[in-house]
Design an enzyme around this catalytic site. Structure first.
Site, PDB file in Angstrom:
ATOM      1  N   CYS A 356       1.841  -5.721  -8.361  1.00 19.00           N
ATOM      2  CA  CYS A 356       0.949  -6.911  -9.083  1.00 19.00           C
ATOM      3  C   CYS A 356      -0.584  -6.749  -9.425  1.00 19.00           C
ATOM      4  CB  CYS A 356       1.099  -8.058  -8.246  1.00 19.00           C
ATOM      5  SG  CYS A 356       2.317  -8.599  -7.251  1.00 19.00           S
TER       6      CYS A 356
HETATM    7  O1  KQY Z   1       3.637 -10.815  -8.188  1.00 18.14           O
HETATM    8  C1  KQY Z   1       2.727 -10.664  -8.745  1.00 18.14           C
HETATM    9  N1  KQY Z   1       3.033 -10.071 -10.071  1.00 18.14           N
HETATM   10  C2  KQY Z   1       1.316 -11.354  -8.815  1.00 18.14           C
HETATM   11  C3  KQY Z   1       0.939 -12.062  -7.783  1.00 18.14           C
HETATM   12  C4  KQY Z   1      -0.080 -13.053  -7.953  1.00 18.14           C
HETATM   13  C5  KQY Z   1      -0.445 -13.792  -6.857  1.00 18.14           C
HETATM   14  C6  KQY Z   1      -1.769 -14.691  -6.888  1.00 18.14           C
HETATM   15  N2  KQY Z   1      -2.253 -15.301  -6.017  1.00 18.14           N
END
Ligand code: KQY
Length: 378
Positions: A356
């Site tokens: 992420c």
């Molecule tokens: O799973 C993702 N690609 C992003 C996670 C974002 C979390 C925001 N608090």
């Protein structure tokens, strides 16, 4: 100047390549929000710095940092990591950065999705998010890549592709009324075909329990090569992850990719279940309009959330009971790559993990255009 194009990648002969292919580099952002990261984001900054160091063994890394944090980030990050000033609201480059697309001549462009902080006023994680919404455009400018402004609210963590015409997504996220309520499944598929250059879309159901992104695919499953998928797994029938994984497995075994292949599925153990401690929760300063972090709540932890670098796999270390097994499975799945683990609990506390936080820039290699033949994968 990078241009904004009126066409779509598919119309122009561009598609999203597999992230397992060669990279020119990797982008990240720098954490600082005290309403998401405990203790003024200092433990998270150390974890991010360790991640940037691990990634930079394999490929060039750039970190976007706000002006007030620039000196601190420059001090904490080693010289080989490039630091650029870049405003943002939080630091999830996978989701706020561009999705790069390529053509057969090795040219690169970028898709700039619309962004609403994972749900806007219906469950979004913070407000405002206007700086995040501008990140992709700025990265494309710095990379010298033309931009496609996609009309869809979407995030990079919500889609995985095999680079051969197949996309993997979840219904929980892409069909969620908090993203594109006016669009039907067929409309969303049309956008994915146009902007990712895919011809087969494989729909899984829900993402992992308590994933605050509304079920991103990048916490549940990913390609390990075309035709093969790693899936977060637990044999514990009492854990809510079990039903999610069982349903995903059934759909994958039933599906086909763009070339008509059946999927081979590899199970990756689930860490935990892990929960937020009282001390961790107390370090986050609550703010109106931002998701509250409460002691005891389950964390959306997953080993699928790794980054495949050039010659390496950078994986999150989350649970001493399962880290070794997950690392061994990843080594077996990626025999040509060095698997490196980095302590990732501080990253997890912010709601996501390594995949992420990162966004790969594909290398300029010439590639074969994926099939456009429509396939059995729904
Ligand atoms: O799973 C993702 N690609 C992003 C996670 C974002 C979390 C925001 N608090």
């Amino acid at each position: 100047m990078a241009r904004t194009l009126r066409s779509t990648p598919a119309r122009d002969g561009f598609w999203m390549p597999s992230e397992l292919g060669p990279h020119a580099g990797c982008w990240m952002l720098w954490p600082e929000r005290p309403d998401n990261w405990r203790d003024a984001a200092q433990p998270a900054q150390s974890a991010f710095a360790a991640l940037a160091v691990a990634l930079s063994q394999f490929e060039p890394v750039t970190v976007g940092v706000s002006e007030p944090q620039f000196d601190r980030a420059r001090t904490l990050l080693p010289a080989e990591v490039r630091v650029v000033e870049l405003s943002h609201d939080d630091c999830w480059m996978r989701d706020v950065g561009p999705t790069f697309v390529v053509n057969s001549r090795g040219e690169r462009r970028g898709v700039d999705w619309r962004f609403n902080a994972w749900g806007g006023m219906q469950g979004g994680l913070y407000s405002p998010w206007d700086q995040d919404e501008r990140v992709a455009r700025k990265v494309l400018e710095l990379e010298g890549c033309d931009r496609y402004a996609a009309p869809l609210i979407n995030e990079g963590g919500a889609v995985h592709v095999d680079g051969e015409g197949t996309a993997l997504v979840t219904e929980e996220c892409l069909l969620n009324p908090n993203r594109n309520p006016a669009l039907r499944r067929e409309d969303i598929e049309t956008h994915l075909r146009s902007y990712l250059g895919v011809s087969a879309i494989v729909w899984l159901g829900r993402g992992i329990p308590h994933d605050e992104t509304s079920g991103h695919i990048d916490n549940l499953a990913c390609f390990v090569r075309p035709g093969e998928i790693a899936l977060t797994w637990t044999d514990n029938r009492r854990d809510p992850q079990h039903a999610v994984s069982l349903d995903a497995l059934a759909r994958l075994l039933d599906g086909r990719d763009a070339r008509g292949r059946r999927f081979k599925v590899h199970k990756l153990p689930m860490p935990g279940p892990l929960t937020l401690t009282a001390k961790e929760a107390a370090g986050v300063i609550p703010r109106q309009g931002t998701k509250r972090r409460r002691a005891g709540e389950r964390l959306a932890a997953s080993y699928v959330n790794f980054y495949p670098a050039n010659g390496g796999i950078v994986m999150p270390l989350l649970d001493r009971r399962t880290d070794r097994l997950a690392g061994a499975r990843l080594k077996r799945l990626f025999p040509g790559r060095r698997v490196v683990g980095i302590p990732a609990r501080e990253i997890l506390l912010g709601g996501g993990n390594i995949h992420c936080l990162t966004q790969q820039v594909p290398g300029r290699a010439r590639r074969r255009r994926p099939t456009t033949r429509s396939a059995a994968g729904t």
